[in-house]
Design a protein around this motif. Structure first.
Motif, short mmCIF file in Angstrom:
data_model
loop_
_atom_site.label_atom_id
_atom_site.label_comp_id
_atom_site.label_asym_id
_atom_site.label_seq_id
_atom_site.Cartn_x
_atom_site.Cartn_y
_atom_site.Cartn_z
N LEU A 1 19.19 17.87 -62.33
CA LEU A 1 19.73 17.01 -61.27
C LEU A 1 20.20 17.85 -60.08
O LEU A 1 20.00 17.47 -58.92
CB LEU A 1 20.89 16.17 -61.81
CG LEU A 1 21.51 15.16 -60.85
CD1 LEU A 1 20.47 14.15 -60.37
CD2 LEU A 1 22.69 14.45 -61.50
N PHE A 2 20.78 18.99 -60.36
CA PHE A 2 21.21 19.91 -59.33
C PHE A 2 20.01 20.39 -58.52
O PHE A 2 20.05 20.45 -57.28
CB PHE A 2 21.94 21.08 -59.98
CG PHE A 2 22.47 22.11 -59.03
CD1 PHE A 2 23.23 21.73 -57.93
CD2 PHE A 2 22.25 23.45 -59.24
CE1 PHE A 2 23.74 22.66 -57.04
CE2 PHE A 2 22.75 24.40 -58.37
CZ PHE A 2 23.50 24.01 -57.27
N ASN B 1 18.62 17.58 -56.22
CA ASN B 1 19.41 17.43 -55.00
C ASN B 1 18.98 18.43 -53.93
O ASN B 1 18.89 18.10 -52.74
CB ASN B 1 20.90 17.61 -55.31
CG ASN B 1 21.45 16.48 -56.16
OD1 ASN B 1 20.88 15.40 -56.21
ND2 ASN B 1 22.56 16.73 -56.83
N GLN B 2 18.69 19.66 -54.34
CA GLN B 2 18.26 20.68 -53.39
C GLN B 2 16.90 20.34 -52.78
O GLN B 2 16.68 20.52 -51.58
CB GLN B 2 18.18 22.04 -54.11
CG GLN B 2 19.51 22.55 -54.60
CD GLN B 2 19.38 23.87 -55.34
OE1 GLN B 2 18.33 24.50 -55.30
NE2 GLN B 2 20.44 24.29 -56.02
N VAL C 1 15.47 17.34 -52.45
CA VAL C 1 15.59 16.19 -51.55
C VAL C 1 16.22 16.60 -50.23
O VAL C 1 15.78 16.18 -49.15
CB VAL C 1 16.41 15.06 -52.22
CG1 VAL C 1 16.69 13.94 -51.23
CG2 VAL C 1 15.66 14.51 -53.44
N LEU C 2 17.25 17.43 -50.30
CA LEU C 2 17.92 17.88 -49.08
C LEU C 2 16.98 18.71 -48.21
O LEU C 2 17.00 18.62 -46.97
CB LEU C 2 19.16 18.69 -49.43
CG LEU C 2 20.04 19.14 -48.25
CD1 LEU C 2 20.47 17.93 -47.42
CD2 LEU C 2 21.26 19.91 -48.74
N TYR D 1 21.15 11.59 -65.85
CA TYR D 1 21.80 10.54 -65.06
C TYR D 1 22.92 9.89 -65.86
O TYR D 1 24.01 9.61 -65.33
CB TYR D 1 20.77 9.49 -64.63
CG TYR D 1 19.84 9.95 -63.53
CD1 TYR D 1 20.35 10.40 -62.30
CD2 TYR D 1 18.47 9.95 -63.69
CE1 TYR D 1 19.52 10.82 -61.30
CE2 TYR D 1 17.61 10.37 -62.69
CZ TYR D 1 18.14 10.82 -61.49
OH TYR D 1 17.30 11.24 -60.49
N VAL E 1 28.86 18.51 -55.90
CA VAL E 1 28.35 17.90 -54.68
C VAL E 1 28.21 18.94 -53.57
O VAL E 1 27.15 19.06 -52.93
CB VAL E 1 29.26 16.75 -54.22
CG1 VAL E 1 28.81 16.22 -52.86
CG2 VAL E 1 29.24 15.62 -55.26
N SER F 1 25.51 21.47 -54.27
CA SER F 1 24.16 20.95 -54.00
C SER F 1 23.85 21.00 -52.51
O SER F 1 22.72 21.36 -52.11
CB SER F 1 24.04 19.50 -54.51
OG SER F 1 24.24 19.44 -55.91
N ILE F 2 24.83 20.64 -51.69
CA ILE F 2 24.62 20.64 -50.24
C ILE F 2 24.43 22.06 -49.72
O ILE F 2 23.48 22.34 -48.96
CB ILE F 2 25.80 19.96 -49.53
CG1 ILE F 2 25.87 18.47 -49.91
CG2 ILE F 2 25.68 20.12 -48.02
CD1 ILE F 2 27.09 17.76 -49.37
N GLY G 1 21.20 23.59 -50.96
CA GLY G 1 20.07 22.92 -50.32
C GLY G 1 19.85 23.45 -48.92
O GLY G 1 18.71 23.73 -48.51
#
Length: 356
Positions: free
Chosen positions: A48-49, A52-53, A55-56, A224, A242, A245-246, A249
């Motif tokens: 999941l981590f 996130n990267q 998608v960003l 999930y 969070v 991940s940002i 990313g």
């Protein structure tokens, strides 16, 4: 041009090179250590981590396209998707093994666990091209392999034992990550023509395709559901996950740009030197930030891997250089194209974090 103007230009180029190399090294180091910090706080959510990267990175590419026309978002069609599917699939598998390896080893050991990238790349390339490498290339691969073996050996020359030796499974993940990075580097060449030889468009296809490939497996793994459980737990620090991940990313996106700039402004040889220097800094920071144990065989392993990598880069530059006496003056346009092609290939072989 006067001597003063020439001196000013040289100083300006020196600062430019230093700035780009520093930017590349900083981005790569941030990627590794923020990834490690987040994985330590959320060890059961690695996929999941990673999602996130990815998608960003897609979002940042869209934002970049709005800012500058040089970033061109490709037109999505099934025909192109089918052609780039192999390189995308190999990319996401390599990323998964990469982050699983980082989760299970110390930050200072991560470079050793993935130390077989160069030897495996040479092997895969040789199989694909049906060409036997030169003795000097084989020597470079042997030196790097020796460094890897020394690094994973369960002893040290100073008889100082590891506080917590990496598990065999984590090292196996590192070897698989190195293998898929090697296969990915070979597939890049055959995939670029399908995206008009644009590295930006290929990066977009890979990030988007990797996210789509990865999403179902996150459901199968139950991450999930685990995320919902962790969100209701008082012991879990959601802010670290969070923000991690940002940050990763963003820096994963910047790392891709930094790697290409490093080669463009300097040279593949200088880029490899900076990568080798980064591995040393990464080890020292791992000892400082995460209290990793720094052993003599770990230090020797990193030194041998770095020297073998730099020797290989020098060998390839010598072997690819045409004889001076038989080389006519090169057209600047042709030279620029050759450097661009070399930069694309070398960028894929350079070290990376989860964003390869």
């Amino acid at each position: 041009m006067s001597n003063m103007e020439s001196t000013k230009q040289n100083v300006s180029q020196t600062f430019q090179v230093a700035g780009v190399v520093s930017f590349y090294m900083a981005a790569a180091l941030v990627m590794v250590f923020v990834n490690k910090a987040v994985l330590n706080s959320s060890p059961d959510l690695p996929l999941l981590f990673l999602l996130n990267q990815l998608v960003l990175a897609v979002i940042l590419l869209h934002i970049s396209a709005l800012i500058t026309p040089k970033v061109e978002i490709p037109h999505l069609d099934f025909k192109t998707a089918k052609k780039v599917a192999p390189v995308t699939l190999v990319n996401v598998i390599g990323l998964v093994f990469n982050i699983l390896c980082l989760r299970g080893v110390e930050a200072s050991f991560f470079q050793i666990a993935r130390g077989l990238v160069l030897p495996l790349t040479i092997a895969v390339s040789s199989i694909q091209t049906h060409n036997v490498p030169s003795r000097r290339v084989l020597l470079a691969a042997g030196v790097v392999t020796l460094g890897f073996v020394l690094g994973v050996a369960p002893h040290t020359f100073a008889n100082i034992q590891w506080r917590s030796a990496p598990s065999g499974l984590s090292i196996f993940y590192g070897v698989l990550s190195s293998l898929f990075i090697a296969v990915h580097a070979v597939l890049i060449k055959s995939s670029l023509p399908h995206v008009h030889n644009s590295t930006i468009q290929l990066a977009y296809w890979q990030n988007l395709g990797s996210a789509l490939f990865l999403a179902p497996f996150i459901l199968i793994q139950g991450e999930y559901g685990l995320l919902r459980v962790l969100m209701n737990s008082r012991d879990w620090n959601a802010g670290v996950f969070v923000w991690g991940s940002i940050i990763t990313g963003v820096f994963g996106f910047l790392l891709c740009v930094a790697g290409l700039l490093s080669i463009k402004v300097t040279s593949p040889i200088t880029h490899m030197f900076s990568s080798a220097a980064r591995s040393v800094i990464q080890t020292l920071l791992g000892v400082w930030l995460f209290n990793d144990l720094f052993t003599s065989n770990r230090a020797l392993s990193i030194l041998i891997i770095a020297l073998g990598t730099m020797y290989y880069t020098w060998v390839k530059s010598v072997e690819s250089a045409p004889p001076r006496s038989s080389v006519p003056p090169r057209d600047p346009v042709d030279l620029e194209k050759a450097e661009s092609a070399l930069a694309k290939h070398t960028a894929e072989l350079s070290s990376r974090g989860p964003q390869q």
